[in-house]
Design a protein around this motif. Structure first.
Motif, PDB file in Angstrom:
ATOM      1  N   UNK A  35      32.404 -18.572   4.376  1.00  0.00           N
ATOM      2  CA  UNK A  35      31.408 -17.506   4.245  1.00  0.00           C
ATOM      3  C   UNK A  35      31.430 -16.435   5.280  1.00  0.00           C
ATOM      4  N   UNK A  36      31.975 -16.853   6.516  1.00  0.00           N
ATOM      5  CA  UNK A  36      31.871 -16.120   7.726  1.00  0.00           C
ATOM      6  C   UNK A  36      32.947 -15.157   7.853  1.00  0.00           C
ATOM      7  N   UNK A  37      34.288 -15.498   7.048  1.00  0.00           N
ATOM      8  CA  UNK A  37      35.228 -14.556   6.999  1.00  0.00           C
ATOM      9  C   UNK A  37      34.812 -13.572   5.987  1.00  0.00           C
ATOM     10  N   UNK A  38      34.049 -13.956   4.718  1.00  0.00           N
ATOM     11  CA  UNK A  38      33.363 -13.154   3.970  1.00  0.00           C
ATOM     12  C   UNK A  38      32.623 -11.931   4.498  1.00  0.00           C
ATOM     13  N   UNK A  39      32.098 -12.187   5.603  1.00  0.00           N
ATOM     14  CA  UNK A  39      30.880 -11.342   6.195  1.00  0.00           C
ATOM     15  C   UNK A  39      31.755 -10.425   7.159  1.00  0.00           C
ATOM     16  N   UNK A  67      45.605 -16.805   4.207  1.00  0.00           N
ATOM     17  CA  UNK A  67      44.455 -17.188   4.735  1.00  0.00           C
ATOM     18  C   UNK A  67      44.249 -18.571   5.034  1.00  0.00           C
ATOM     19  N   UNK A  68      43.879 -18.992   6.110  1.00  0.00           N
ATOM     20  CA  UNK A  68      43.782 -20.241   6.231  1.00  0.00           C
ATOM     21  C   UNK A  68      42.233 -20.648   6.565  1.00  0.00           C
ATOM     22  N   UNK A  69      41.916 -21.833   5.950  1.00  0.00           N
ATOM     23  CA  UNK A  69      40.276 -22.137   5.857  1.00  0.00           C
ATOM     24  C   UNK A  69      40.106 -23.604   5.887  1.00  0.00           C
ATOM     25  N   UNK A  70      38.775 -23.888   6.231  1.00  0.00           N
ATOM     26  CA  UNK A  70      38.407 -25.314   6.459  1.00  0.00           C
ATOM     27  C   UNK A  70      37.122 -25.232   6.435  1.00  0.00           C
ATOM     28  N   UNK A  71      36.388 -26.716   6.629  1.00  0.00           N
ATOM     29  CA  UNK A  71      34.943 -26.502   6.756  1.00  0.00           C
ATOM     30  C   UNK A  71      33.905 -26.776   5.449  1.00  0.00           C
ATOM     31  N   UNK A  72      34.406 -25.998   4.599  1.00  0.00           N
ATOM     32  CA  UNK A  72      33.721 -26.108   3.206  1.00  0.00           C
ATOM     33  C   UNK A  72      34.709 -25.928   2.209  1.00  0.00           C
ATOM     34  N   UNK A  73      34.415 -26.384   0.988  1.00  0.00           N
ATOM     35  CA  UNK A  73      35.138 -26.314  -0.293  1.00  0.00           C
ATOM     36  C   UNK A  73      35.360 -24.479  -0.391  1.00  0.00           C
ATOM     37  N   UNK A  74      36.760 -24.173  -0.342  1.00  0.00           N
ATOM     38  CA  UNK A  74      36.832 -22.738  -0.818  1.00  0.00           C
ATOM     39  C   UNK A  74      36.540 -22.377  -2.102  1.00  0.00           C
ATOM     40  N   UNK A  75      36.777 -23.213  -3.047  1.00  0.00           N
ATOM     41  CA  UNK A  75      36.502 -22.600  -4.475  1.00  0.00           C
ATOM     42  C   UNK A  75      35.209 -21.728  -4.829  1.00  0.00           C
ATOM     43  N   UNK A  76      34.147 -22.255  -4.322  1.00  0.00           N
ATOM     44  CA  UNK A  76      32.957 -21.340  -4.617  1.00  0.00           C
ATOM     45  C   UNK A  76      32.787 -19.840  -3.968  1.00  0.00           C
ATOM     46  N   UNK A  77      34.000 -19.833  -2.877  1.00  0.00           N
ATOM     47  CA  UNK A  77      34.125 -18.455  -2.417  1.00  0.00           C
ATOM     48  C   UNK A  77      35.336 -17.747  -2.906  1.00  0.00           C
ATOM     49  N   UNK A 112      27.914 -16.254  -4.608  1.00  0.00           N
ATOM     50  CA  UNK A 112      27.976 -15.923  -2.972  1.00  0.00           C
ATOM     51  C   UNK A 112      27.784 -17.119  -2.255  1.00  0.00           C
ATOM     52  N   UNK A 113      26.646 -17.801  -2.498  1.00  0.00           N
ATOM     53  CA  UNK A 113      26.350 -19.167  -1.872  1.00  0.00           C
ATOM     54  C   UNK A 113      25.068 -19.631  -2.761  1.00  0.00           C
ATOM     55  N   UNK A 140      28.708 -23.424  11.418  1.00  0.00           N
ATOM     56  CA  UNK A 140      27.622 -24.021  10.578  1.00  0.00           C
ATOM     57  C   UNK A 140      27.650 -23.585   9.183  1.00  0.00           C
ATOM     58  N   UNK A 141      27.058 -24.560   8.416  1.00  0.00           N
ATOM     59  CA  UNK A 141      27.414 -24.611   6.831  1.00  0.00           C
ATOM     60  C   UNK A 141      25.996 -24.717   6.157  1.00  0.00           C
ATOM     61  N   UNK A 142      25.783 -24.213   5.153  1.00  0.00           N
ATOM     62  CA  UNK A 142      24.596 -24.372   4.558  1.00  0.00           C
ATOM     63  C   UNK A 142      24.631 -25.795   3.462  1.00  0.00           C
ATOM     64  N   UNK A 143      23.812 -26.656   3.679  1.00  0.00           N
ATOM     65  CA  UNK A 143      24.046 -27.999   2.890  1.00  0.00           C
ATOM     66  C   UNK A 143      23.937 -27.622   1.327  1.00  0.00           C
ATOM     67  N   UNK A 144      24.954 -28.084   0.490  1.00  0.00           N
ATOM     68  CA  UNK A 144      24.868 -27.636  -0.786  1.00  0.00           C
ATOM     69  C   UNK A 144      23.740 -28.429  -1.602  1.00  0.00           C
TER      70      UNK A 144
END
Length: 499
Positions: A216-220, A244-254, A394-395, A479-483
């Motif tokens: 989400x912060x890369x999207x910003x 693109x290297x990512x982690x912290x949350x599931x990438x699929x929704x983004x 988006x989220x 920081x992440x939003x709890x799903x």
């Protein structure tokens, strides 16, 4: 091809040979790790309190060391953070990683001189595994950006303290420093929005080839790059951006929105780092799951997630895990965490080698009526229907509505910020509900039995989650939003954002 990329292929070849040894000997390496951890910590305060000197095998260990979460381990960690040595691990930690717990407030996780190199090695090996498998190494010759926390350190009792990503910034290998952005000065900016604007200014005219961060912060970052570039897509701003290297949350929704912003599909590498240890990384573009780090100073334990809250749940090590079963992840580390419940749930998708997927958080679920809906089920139901309907998410977050107005049946309330919304939101909600029923039989029974009504979607205004996280002082960083929430705390605050 440049010199760095040529050398990286040679390095990747040798690292892959080492990883093959790890893949083939996972159980033996875990047993060696277990024995080494017990031996090194037997004279610590924790080791004496739990009779490490009399532990000869895993069964002995389970009898003496209970599973604890952060709050239950806090008395030991507070002694560490006050400067006491030999509490959880020999000596004092090299760092205290500061994290924002959802239930524990600010947490301080010890990182030892033995555990710190494992974070760097795992991140390095993720990139080298990609190079070895694909042959794509050109990104090494261009610029790389790591969107991360500030590297500025505080101190507690003489121990350097900061965010994990900021701590890691001090250990980036020298051969990557010249290629790495943003600059140290920009990286030290605390305000996330100011930082993103500064990063955009520094990078917009650079040859960016690798971008890393929480989606989400890369999207910003992508949105602001596009805004200062007359609406260009990222592939036109950075023609050589390939990874693109990512982690912290599931990438699929983004993924869909990220790829739309980029203007193309690019390769990605998923990593599973935590302040408590670097647990796994994606070692293949062809195989599903993340390779579990079995030789990195962590001895793993697993509790079936549906037993986690039992008085005496089943507690196993790696040799007894089953495929496609949800487990709560328990860590014992060379930084002094013992029987530590990380809070995450994982599922094994392979045992040769041991690969996992992250399925959610043990305390992030909805079970207001016994349905125990988990993050994996919610994300898959939503994203499958969104893909079918060409809807852009988006989220989102989900909470139960136990006391609806007008004597209606209770329901699950979904708060979704759409990029591209469905033409008919109620019809879209019904399809998502049907998909969720297929994944969770208990939820389906409650719908069929008229205990619950089908879920309701609240369409949120643009930038809702950015504004919400800003209001909570948690914009950016890790920081992440709890799903999922089993209460209404987040849901009630989001009501004002409903469009």
């Amino acid at each position: 091809m440049g010199l760095k990329s040529s050398l990286s292929k040679i390095f990747a070849f040798f690292v892959n040979r080492q990883l093959n040894q790890v893949r083939r000997n996972a159980l033996g390496l875990q047993q060696n790790t277990f024995s080494d951890l017990i031996y090194q910590a037997k004279n610590t305060a924790f080791g004496r309190d739990h009779q490490f000197y009399s532990i000869n095998n895993y069964e002995d260990f389970k009898k003496r060391v209970p599973v604890r979460d952060y709050e239950e381990l806090r008395p030991y960690i507070e002694r560490v953070s006050k400067g006491e040595a030999d509490v959880l691990w020999p000596g004092k930690p090299a760092y205290l990683a500061k994290t924002s717990g959802t239930t524990s407030g600010v947490k301080y996780i010890p990182i030892s001189k033995q555990s710190m190199p494992e974070h760097i090695k795992a991140a390095r090996n993720a990139l080298l595994s990609y190079i070895h498998e694909t042959g794509n190494a050109e990104f090494v010759d261009g610029k790389m950006i790591f969107l991360q926390g500030s590297p500025v350190m505080d101190e507690k009792a003489g121990i350097a303290t900061g965010r994990l990503s900021g701590i890691v910034a001090h250990h980036v290998p020298a051969y990557l420093q010249k290629n790495r952005l943003p600059t140290y000065t920009t990286n030290c900016i605390e305000d996330w929005e100011q930082k993103v604007d500064a990063v955009v200014k520094e990078t917009v005219n650079q040859d960016m080839r690798l971008i890393s961060g929480i989606p989400p912060w890369c999207q910003m970052y992508f949105d602001r790059l596009s805004a200062v570039s007359d609406g260009k897509r990222i592939k036109d701003i950075f023609p050589n951006f390939k990874l693109f290297v990512h982690g912290g949350v599931n990438y699929e929704p983004y993924r869909a929105r990220m790829e739309e912003s980029i203007g193309a599909k690019i390769d990605s590498i998923e990593t599973y780092p935590a302040s408590e240890g670097f647990i796994a990384f994606q070692d293949s573009q062809k195989e599903k799951g993340l390779l579990l780090m079995v030789d990195s100073g962590i001895f793993y334990e697993f509790i079936p997630s549906d037993e986690y809250f039992n008085e005496q749940p089943t507690r196993i090590n790696l040799k007894d895990v089953e495929l496609n079963k949800n487990y709560a992840l328990i860590l014992n580390t060379n930084a002094g965490l013992w029987g530590y419940s990380l809070g995450d749930t994982i599922k094994f998708v392979s045992k040769d080698p041991y690969r996992i997927t992250v399925t959610g958080r043990i305390k992030h679920y909805i079970s207001a009526f016994g349905e125990h809906v988990i993050g994996e089920e919610v994300e898959q139901a939503l994203m499958n229907v969104a893909a079918e309907e060409h809807v852009d998410i988006i989220e989102f977050t989900v909470a139960p509505q136990v006391n609806p107005e007008k004597n209606e049946l209770p329901y699950h309330e979904w708060f979704i910020e759409f990029g591209k919304p469905p033409a008919d939101v109620p019809a879209f909600a019904l399809k998502v509900d049907k998909a969720l029923q297929k994944k969770n039989i208990y939820y389906s029974d409650l719908i069929e039995g008229n205990i619950l009504r089908p879920l309701i979607i609240r369409n949120l205004k643009k930038d809702t989650f950015i504004n919400y996280m800003r209001s909570q002082g948690k914009l950016g960083g890790q920081n992440k939003v709890p799903r999922l929430s089993n209460d209404r705390k987040i849901a009630d605050e989001l009501k004002e954002y409903v469009s």
